[in-house]
Scaffold this motif. Structure first.
Motif, short mmCIF file in Angstrom:
data_model
loop_
_atom_site.label_atom_id
_atom_site.label_comp_id
_atom_site.label_asym_id
_atom_site.label_seq_id
_atom_site.Cartn_x
_atom_site.Cartn_y
_atom_site.Cartn_z
N PHE A 199 -40.32 -22.71 19.33
CA PHE A 199 -39.74 -22.62 21.08
C PHE A 199 -40.75 -23.09 22.00
O PHE A 199 -40.07 -23.12 23.29
CB PHE A 199 -39.55 -21.11 20.41
CG PHE A 199 -38.85 -20.35 21.96
CD1 PHE A 199 -37.75 -20.67 22.62
CD2 PHE A 199 -39.58 -20.15 22.68
CE1 PHE A 199 -37.64 -20.18 23.64
CE2 PHE A 199 -39.57 -19.14 23.77
CZ PHE A 199 -37.90 -19.59 24.26
N LEU A 200 -42.12 -23.43 22.01
CA LEU A 200 -43.39 -23.35 22.98
C LEU A 200 -42.72 -24.49 23.81
O LEU A 200 -42.83 -24.99 24.91
CB LEU A 200 -43.90 -23.88 22.33
CG LEU A 200 -44.61 -22.30 22.33
CD1 LEU A 200 -46.19 -22.59 21.80
CD2 LEU A 200 -45.14 -21.25 23.22
N THR A 207 -36.65 -22.09 31.27
CA THR A 207 -36.76 -21.42 32.27
C THR A 207 -36.64 -21.61 32.90
O THR A 207 -35.68 -21.36 34.03
CB THR A 207 -38.40 -21.24 31.85
OG1 THR A 207 -38.78 -20.28 30.63
CG2 THR A 207 -38.51 -19.97 33.46
N HIS A 208 -36.61 -22.83 33.38
CA HIS A 208 -36.17 -23.67 34.58
C HIS A 208 -34.60 -23.93 34.78
O HIS A 208 -34.42 -23.85 35.77
CB HIS A 208 -36.19 -25.62 34.22
CG HIS A 208 -35.82 -26.44 36.11
ND1 HIS A 208 -36.61 -26.24 36.86
CD2 HIS A 208 -35.10 -27.09 36.09
CE1 HIS A 208 -35.79 -27.11 37.46
NE2 HIS A 208 -34.98 -27.53 36.91
N ARG A 292 -29.00 -9.20 36.86
CA ARG A 292 -30.12 -8.65 36.15
C ARG A 292 -30.00 -8.93 35.04
O ARG A 292 -31.37 -9.22 34.36
CB ARG A 292 -29.77 -7.38 36.42
CG ARG A 292 -30.56 -5.35 35.85
CD ARG A 292 -30.06 -4.52 36.19
NE ARG A 292 -28.42 -4.30 35.83
CZ ARG A 292 -28.39 -3.99 36.93
NH1 ARG A 292 -28.48 -4.05 37.57
NH2 ARG A 292 -26.99 -3.67 36.45
N GLU A 293 -29.02 -9.41 34.86
CA GLU A 293 -28.76 -10.14 32.53
C GLU A 293 -29.82 -11.31 32.75
O GLU A 293 -30.85 -11.81 32.24
CB GLU A 293 -27.83 -9.65 32.39
CG GLU A 293 -27.90 -8.86 32.07
CD GLU A 293 -27.52 -8.04 31.02
OE1 GLU A 293 -28.80 -9.13 30.60
OE2 GLU A 293 -27.81 -6.87 31.50
N THR A 294 -29.99 -12.58 34.09
CA THR A 294 -30.23 -13.49 33.92
C THR A 294 -31.79 -12.98 34.30
O THR A 294 -32.79 -14.05 33.63
CB THR A 294 -30.12 -14.02 34.91
OG1 THR A 294 -28.49 -14.58 35.05
CG2 THR A 294 -30.31 -15.42 35.26
N ARG A 300 -37.68 -12.65 29.71
CA ARG A 300 -37.72 -12.35 27.55
C ARG A 300 -38.61 -13.55 27.12
O ARG A 300 -39.05 -13.83 26.53
CB ARG A 300 -36.81 -12.04 27.03
CG ARG A 300 -36.77 -11.98 25.80
CD ARG A 300 -35.23 -11.21 25.47
NE ARG A 300 -34.49 -10.88 23.67
CZ ARG A 300 -34.75 -11.96 23.34
NH1 ARG A 300 -33.97 -12.96 23.65
NH2 ARG A 300 -33.94 -12.34 22.11
N VAL A 301 -38.03 -15.01 28.00
CA VAL A 301 -38.23 -15.90 27.15
C VAL A 301 -39.49 -15.98 27.45
O VAL A 301 -40.55 -16.64 26.93
CB VAL A 301 -37.71 -16.80 28.54
CG1 VAL A 301 -38.07 -18.35 27.64
CG2 VAL A 301 -36.10 -17.08 27.65
N VAL A 302 -40.23 -16.00 28.88
CA VAL A 302 -41.39 -15.97 29.07
C VAL A 302 -42.68 -14.98 28.16
O VAL A 302 -44.01 -14.75 27.16
CB VAL A 302 -42.28 -15.72 30.64
CG1 VAL A 302 -43.33 -15.84 31.01
CG2 VAL A 302 -41.29 -16.26 31.50
N ARG A 303 -41.85 -13.86 28.05
CA ARG A 303 -42.36 -12.84 27.07
C ARG A 303 -42.32 -13.27 25.52
O ARG A 303 -44.00 -13.29 25.00
CB ARG A 303 -41.52 -11.61 27.34
CG ARG A 303 -42.44 -10.78 28.30
CD ARG A 303 -42.04 -9.27 27.60
NE ARG A 303 -40.36 -9.01 27.47
CZ ARG A 303 -39.46 -9.39 27.88
NH1 ARG A 303 -39.87 -8.17 28.97
NH2 ARG A 303 -38.42 -8.87 26.94
N MET A 304 -41.80 -13.84 25.17
CA MET A 304 -41.85 -15.06 23.33
C MET A 304 -42.72 -15.77 24.00
O MET A 304 -43.61 -15.79 23.46
CB MET A 304 -40.57 -15.83 23.37
CG MET A 304 -39.28 -13.78 22.98
SD MET A 304 -39.58 -13.11 21.21
CE MET A 304 -38.44 -11.93 21.02
#
Length: 503
Positions: A199-200, A207-208, A292-294, A300-304
């Motif tokens: 995933f990294l 994210t972009h 808000r969902e975006t 969430r992506v950053v936390r993962m």
């Protein structure tokens, strides 16, 4: 039980759908092959088919054993009964006596059957949720609405019809694609991918992509909302009337609507569009939910990604690294350099807030915290171990603390009495006549001035039994008082202090 009117029209949203029976019938394999053959010919613009053509196509697949032409005719009649097919008499010339005696029919798919097969074809090719986040759709919607608002002349039916179809298509694509894409980020497959090392490399692109859509959403959604709120409703009503005229000019052999019914339908569709961007008095807009969902998806992506990187660090020995850092600190001579190195190495420490007022030795604003005495605070234990019930605790001797507190209070009272006695000895004076004062003189003097200025008579009484009266300086004259820790500029009040006797 609610009364049922047998003459009331059946609502298409709640009626039974016999057209889907062939999907779960006993002979579902034969029915699916027949309907898919009809659908393939429908896309080739060949609508009416003979039973012989259907029989040859189904037999050629090799998936139905012992299939006969008679069985094929029976299947076609069943599908006609379920309203998947429509039939008409084939008036062609008969080649045999059997064909002459038997009624010959041709069959065509109904509209419901076409949509069902189209849906099944899409489901067969479905992989995940799909969808996309396209900020260009918002830009297009904003452009379409500006076209309606900035138009000086009335729309022709053709222009209004094309613009309405463009608005609805962009709006539908924005809703469906965004919902599908955000839902795909919460799917089981995405959950499995986000906890793996693979995933990294994908994280930065994802994210972009999300941030690019967020920028477009924050740029164009307020523009669309502003256009919808500022524009006169009559302008939208005129546009909808032109759209309805375009609908009426389109010839249709199927069920048609009156002008009033068509206008009502367009108003309902427009109300949904407006509510999606502006919301209501009770609910916020759907575009706010999308934003808000975006944001949640980005977080969430950053936390993962951070969690994966943290797992990488687990088990790595930092002994040599910490030893080098300690040697670096050991070689530094000045405290300022050590503070800089600590800031680079560890960052800011978590702040701890303690309730209470600090003891300041001066009121100077430029006094550094390093020049003030430390504040001692007693911290309670955070241990979860409970004290054994019934155990004795020693009695603390507080006589020393009481004596120190008493000495501080008496010293403060003595200094205050000295200051009050000095002002009382002066009796009447201008502020400009005072010599260099201490911070404690300033505190007492400012208290008196504050009490007098808050009273209309410019007179105040102190707890020491003094009456203080001030007079405004002539010509708004000002003076600068000199203190041990600085200067203060204020009006040159005339102060009168006298002792009053209680009745």
């Amino acid at each position: 039980m609610l009364p049922v009117n047998p003459n009331a029209p059946v609502d298409a949203r709640i009626r039974a759908v016999p057209e889907t029976k062939y999907l779960n019938a006993d002979n579902v394999a034969r029915y699916r092959l027949i309907m898919r053959f009809f659908y393939d010919n429908y896309r080739k613009l060949k609508y009416w088919l003979k039973p012989e053509e259907v029989f040859e196509a189904v037999s050629a697949t090799g998936r139905v054993s012992e299939y006969t032409l008679e069985l094929c005719r029976q299947d076609l009649e069943v599908l006609t009964e379920w309203k998947n097919l429509a039939k008409r008499h084939d008036g062609g010339r008969a080649a045999t006596i059997e064909e002459y005696l038997r009624k010959r029919f041709r069959y065509q798919m109904t509209r419901y059957a076409v949509e069902i097969e189209r849906m099944l074809e899409a489901l067969e090719n479905l992989q995940g949720y799909g969808g996309s986040l396209e900020p260009t759709l918002l830009e297009r919607l904003a452009g379409y609405l500006r076209t309606v608002v900035e138009r000086d002349t009335a729309f022709t039916p053709d222009e209004a019809g094309r613009l309405w179809r463009d608005i609805q298509e962009a709006f539908r694509n924005l809703q469906e694609n965004a919902s599908d894409y955000l839902a795909s980020l919460h799917s089981g497959r995405a959950e499995e991918l986000m906890v793996t090392e693979q995933f990294l490399p994908f994280k930065d692109r994802l994210t972009h992509y999300l941030q690019n859509f967020m920028v477009g959403l924050q740029k164009y959604a307020p523009q669309i909302e502003g256009i919808l709120r500022r524009t006169d409703p009559d302008r939208w009503e005129q546009f909808l009337h032109a759209v309805v005229q375009a609908d009426l000019l389109m010839p249709s052999l199927e069920e048609s609507f009156t002008e009033e019914e068509q206008l009502c339908r367009r108003r309902e569709e427009w109300a949904v569009f407006v509510q999606w961007f502006t919301g209501t008095d009770r609910e916020e807009s759907d575009v706010a939910d999308l934003e808000r969902e975006t944001k949640n998806a980005i977080a969430r992506v950053v936390r993962m990604a951070v969690a994966i990187q943290e797992r990488r660090r687990v088990g790595l020995s930092r002994r040599q690294e910490l030893d080098d850092l300690g040697q670096w600190f050991f070689r530094i001579d000045s405290r300022a350099e050590a503070d800089k190195l600590a800031a680079y190495a560890f960052g800011l420490f978590r702040a701890h807030h303690f309730q209470g007022e600090p003891q300041r030795i001066s009121d100077a604003g430029d006094l550094s915290m390093w020049d003030q005495p430390p504040q001692v605070r007693a911290l309670g234990s955070r241990s979860r171990a409970r004290r054994r019930a019934g155990s004795a605790e020693p009695v603390r001797d507080t006589r020393r603390e009481q004596a120190e507190t008493r000495a501080l209070v008496l010293a403060r009272k003595a200094a205050e009495s000295e200051v009050v006695a000095r002002f009382l000895e002066l009796g009447e004076f201008d502020l400009s006549e005072l010599d260099r004062l201490t911070p404690f003189h300033r505190q007492v003097l400012l208290q008196w001035l504050s009490r007098c200025l808050s009273n209309v008579s410019r007179t105040a009484h102190t707890p020491e039994g003094l009456e203080v009266h001030i007079s405004d300086p002539p010509d708004r004259r000002r003076t600068v008082l000199q203190f041990e820790d600085g200067e203060m500029s204020l009006p040159d009040f005339h102060v009168r202090v006298r002792e009053v006797t209680a009745r």
